[in-house]
Design a protein around this motif. Structure first.
Motif, PDB file in Angstrom:
ATOM      1  N   GLN A  64       0.828  -1.206   0.000  1.00 29.99           N
ATOM      2  CA  GLN A  64       0.000   0.000   0.000  1.00 29.99           C
ATOM      3  C   GLN A  64       0.865   1.259   0.000  1.00 29.99           C
ATOM      4  OE1 GLN A  64      -3.531   0.355   2.131  1.00 29.99           O
ATOM      5  NE2 GLN A  64      -4.328  -1.271   0.852  1.00 29.99           N
ATOM      6  N   LEU A  91      -4.342  -3.686  -5.858  1.00 32.88           N
ATOM      7  CA  LEU A  91      -5.115  -4.910  -5.680  1.00 32.88           C
ATOM      8  C   LEU A  91      -4.391  -5.790  -4.667  1.00 32.88           C
ATOM      9  CD1 LEU A  91      -5.873  -5.763  -9.416  1.00 32.88           C
ATOM     10  CD2 LEU A  91      -7.334  -4.537  -7.809  1.00 32.88           C
ATOM     11  N   SER A  92      -5.155  -6.319  -3.717  1.00 29.91           N
ATOM     12  CA  SER A  92      -4.548  -7.147  -2.678  1.00 29.91           C
ATOM     13  C   SER A  92      -5.441  -8.357  -2.405  1.00 29.91           C
ATOM     14  CB  SER A  92      -4.372  -6.328  -1.400  1.00 29.91           C
ATOM     15  OG  SER A  92      -3.858  -7.127  -0.375  1.00 29.91           O
ATOM     16  N   ASP A  93      -4.811  -9.529  -2.390  1.00 22.66           N
ATOM     17  CA  ASP A  93      -5.495 -10.746  -1.958  1.00 22.66           C
ATOM     18  C   ASP A  93      -4.474 -11.632  -1.262  1.00 22.66           C
ATOM     19  OD1 ASP A  93      -4.025 -11.977  -3.964  1.00 22.66           O
ATOM     20  OD2 ASP A  93      -5.697 -12.151  -5.348  1.00 22.66           O
ATOM     21  N   GLU A  94      -4.865 -12.840  -0.891  1.00 30.87           N
ATOM     22  CA  GLU A  94      -3.941 -13.720  -0.171  1.00 30.87           C
ATOM     23  C   GLU A  94      -2.732 -14.106  -1.019  1.00 30.87           C
ATOM     24  OE1 GLU A  94      -7.298 -15.660  -0.164  1.00 30.87           O
ATOM     25  OE2 GLU A  94      -8.002 -14.314   1.395  1.00 30.87           O
ATOM     26  N   ALA A  95      -2.919 -14.204  -2.323  1.00 31.49           N
ATOM     27  CA  ALA A  95      -1.848 -14.682  -3.197  1.00 31.49           C
ATOM     28  C   ALA A  95      -0.810 -13.596  -3.493  1.00 31.49           C
ATOM     29  CB  ALA A  95      -2.434 -15.205  -4.500  1.00 31.49           C
ATOM     30  N   GLU A  96      -1.274 -12.365  -3.792  1.00 29.07           N
ATOM     31  CA  GLU A  96      -0.315 -11.327  -4.148  1.00 29.07           C
ATOM     32  C   GLU A  96      -0.888  -9.939  -3.931  1.00 29.07           C
ATOM     33  OE1 GLU A  96       0.774 -11.356  -8.262  1.00 29.07           O
ATOM     34  OE2 GLU A  96      -1.291 -11.317  -8.960  1.00 29.07           O
ATOM     35  N   GLN A  97       0.015  -8.972  -3.905  1.00 31.57           N
ATOM     36  CA  GLN A  97      -0.341  -7.562  -3.858  1.00 31.57           C
ATOM     37  C   GLN A  97       0.290  -6.922  -5.076  1.00 31.57           C
ATOM     38  OE1 GLN A  97       1.132  -6.208  -0.056  1.00 31.57           O
ATOM     39  NE2 GLN A  97      -0.766  -6.768   0.946  1.00 31.57           N
TER      40      GLN A  97
END
Length: 183
Positions: A64, A91-97
């Motif tokens: 961020q 974009l952020s999720d468990e796999a990647e940012q």
């Protein structure tokens, strides 16, 4: 011989290696000290880019805070969100940012992703030196004297700060991922 290798010197830059020794003055041995003291004049290879210099690196990771860039020998480069090509989205999720640039064309919007490991061209806009010299002992390291009141331990969270950080931008034409400008 004392040689600084890959060490940040405050307000100088990242010292890479000794280039040459230009002059050796006379050596002295002081009373009570068996060491030889010699004034040495030398030149050093230093990484300290100019402001507005264009550099190439690789994306280390995204957060961020922005895009973190490495040059292989130097990792403390940040491109903050306001210095990305606009409009940019995180974009952020468990796999990647990942950050992406929503590039507008006549055919519509295209999402150009800033993936880890991609080559990136950026312009240096600022630099920050932080004095990371050692300080005195913390309250926890001071010995307790019997009969003296003991202060409660302060909750200290040690945050490692980089002694030298570059701030960059990619919001000019030709800057950003090299793959954006190849075609």
């Amino acid at each position: 011989m004392f040689v600084l290798v890959e060490m940040v010197v405050f307000n100088v830059g990242l010292c890479i290696c000794l280039y040459d020794i230009t002059k050796l003055d006379d050596s002295y041995i002081f009373p009570g000290d068996g060491a030889s003291h010699t004034i040495v004049h030398f030149r050093y290879v230093v990484f300290h880019p100019f402001l507005d210099e264009i550099l190439l690196g690789k994306i280390k990771y995204c957060s961020q805070e922005g895009v973190h860039v490495t040059m292989g020998f130097f990792d403390d480069i940040l491109i903050p969100p306001e210095s990305l090509q606009q409009p940019a989205k995180f974009l952020s999720d468990e796999a990647e940012q990942v950050w992406l640039w929503e590039y507008e064309t006549d055919e519509g919007a295209h999402d150009l992703y800033m993936d880890q490991g991609e080559d990136i061209r950026f312009r240096v806009t600022d630099e920050m030196f932080v004095d990371t010299s050692p300080t005195g002992p913390s309250a926890a390291e001071i010995p307790v004297i019997p009969g003296q009141p003991v202060a409660p331990p302060a909750e200290e969270v040690e945050k490692k700060e980089a002694p030298y950080t570059l701030i960059g931008t990619i919001c000019d034409p030709g800057l950003g991922l090299l793959s954006w400008w190849n075609s």
